[in-house]
Design an enzyme around this catalytic site. Sequence first.
Site, PDB file in Angstrom:
ATOM      1  N   HIS A 108      -2.865   6.292   4.393  1.00  0.00           N
ATOM      2  CA  HIS A 108      -1.580   6.312   4.788  1.00  0.00           C
ATOM      3  C   HIS A 108      -0.971   7.702   4.477  1.00  0.00           C
ATOM      4  O   HIS A 108      -1.523   8.188   3.355  1.00  0.00           O
ATOM      5  CB  HIS A 108      -0.903   5.553   4.016  1.00  0.00           C
ATOM      6  N   CYS A 158       0.678  -1.153  -0.113  1.00  0.00           N
ATOM      7  CA  CYS A 158       0.042  -0.019   0.173  1.00  0.00           C
ATOM      8  C   CYS A 158       0.918   1.391   0.155  1.00  0.00           C
ATOM      9  O   CYS A 158       0.845   2.339  -0.786  1.00  0.00           O
ATOM     10  CB  CYS A 158      -1.001   0.297   1.118  1.00  0.00           C
TER      11      CYS A 158
END
Length: 338
Positions: free
Chosen positions: A244, A131
Site C-alpha cells: 500500500h 493495514c
Amino acid sequence: MKEYHVAVVGATGAVGNVMVKVLEQRNFPVRRLTLLASERSIGKTLEFKGESLPVEVLNDGSFAGIDIGLFSAGGAVSQRYAPVAAASGCVVIDNTSAFRMDPEVPLVVPEVNPEQIGMHRAKGIIANPNCSTIQMVVVLKPIHDAAVIKRVIVSTYQSVSGTGKEAIEELILQTRALLSGGKTEAKVYPHRIAFNCLPHIDVFLENGYSKEEMKMIHETRKILNDQSIRVTATTVRVPVFYGHSESVNIETERKITVEETREILARAPGVTVVDSIKENKYPLPIDAEGKDDTFVGRIREDESIENGINMWIVSDNLRKGAALNAVQIAEVLARDYL
Ligand code: A2P
C-alpha cells in the site's frame, strides 16, 4: 524458553498464509501450530518449518489448549469465534475490524503503543489495526512526539491483496483478459480493477465516507492515544498486487524542517527513509513487497501552510500491515505476559 501452541485462523487466506511464514521466519517459539479455515479447505496442507501441516475446519472446539490465536478470516468469523477462543484461555490477536474500537480491546502497533498489550486481560483479545493505519502511525508517532501533529490529510493507493486471495485472482484474470482482447468480469469489486482506480474501499457510510476512511481516522486517534488529532482520509484501490502507498500531509504545532523530519524518521523503529530525488529514489510498492519496514520518502515542506510536511509512505500490507504486526504483538505478549 517457553514455547506456545499457536493457531492461525484463516490460514489459507492471503494474510493467514503470510502469518504462517512470518512465524517461521522470526522463529517465534511455536511448540505446535494449528491451521484453521473453512470446510472449503478440507484436504489442504501448508508448510511450516519443513513439515506439511493439515488445515483443519474451524469449530467451537478448535481452541482447547491453544495459547495464542492469530485471526484473519473476516470480521464475522472473529465476532463469532474470538470470544469462544478467549473463553478457553487463548489470547486472540485479531486482524479484522471486529473489535478494534472496543474500549476494552487494545489496538496495537508494537513500535507505537506496546504498553497497551497488557490491556488484553479484559477480554482476551488484542486488535491488529487496519493495514493503511499501521504504516501511517509508525511514521507519525515519532513526529508527533517531537512536534505534535494537529492534522493529517491522507490519500491511499491500496493493493488488491488487502482484499484477499479472490481479489488477487480477479486482478490477474482481468489483466490477462484485457491484454488478450477478452471480456472482463467484476466479482470481488463493483467495477473492473485492472487498469483502473476505485475510490471505494469497504462499504460506504451515512456521512459519505467509506468505512476504510473512517477506520483510518478513528484508529489513528486510538493508537496515538490522542483524540484531538484531526484526520481526513480518501482511500483508493489500485491495480497493484502487494504493498500500500500513501500520500500523507501533516500539520504540526511546532515547525519542523525537512531535515529534522528525515533525522527523526531515520532513528524511528521499523522505518526506513528512501528519499533521494536526485537519484530517483523514493519508496515503491514493488520494493516494499516481502520487507518488514515501512518506507518513507518524498519528504518536503508543505508551502501552503506555516507548519506542514508532505510524505510518501509505502509498506507491504500483508506483512507490516497485517501478519508481521500480529506476530510482533505475539512476541511482546509472549515475552512480557504469558
Ligand atoms: P477458506 O480458504 O477455507 O475459504 P482471504 O482473506 O484471502 O479471502 O482469506 C480468508 C480466510 O478466511 C481463508 O483462510 C478462509 O478459508 C477463511 N474463512 C473464511 N470464512 C471462514 C469460515 N466461515 N470459517 C473458517 N474460515 C473461514
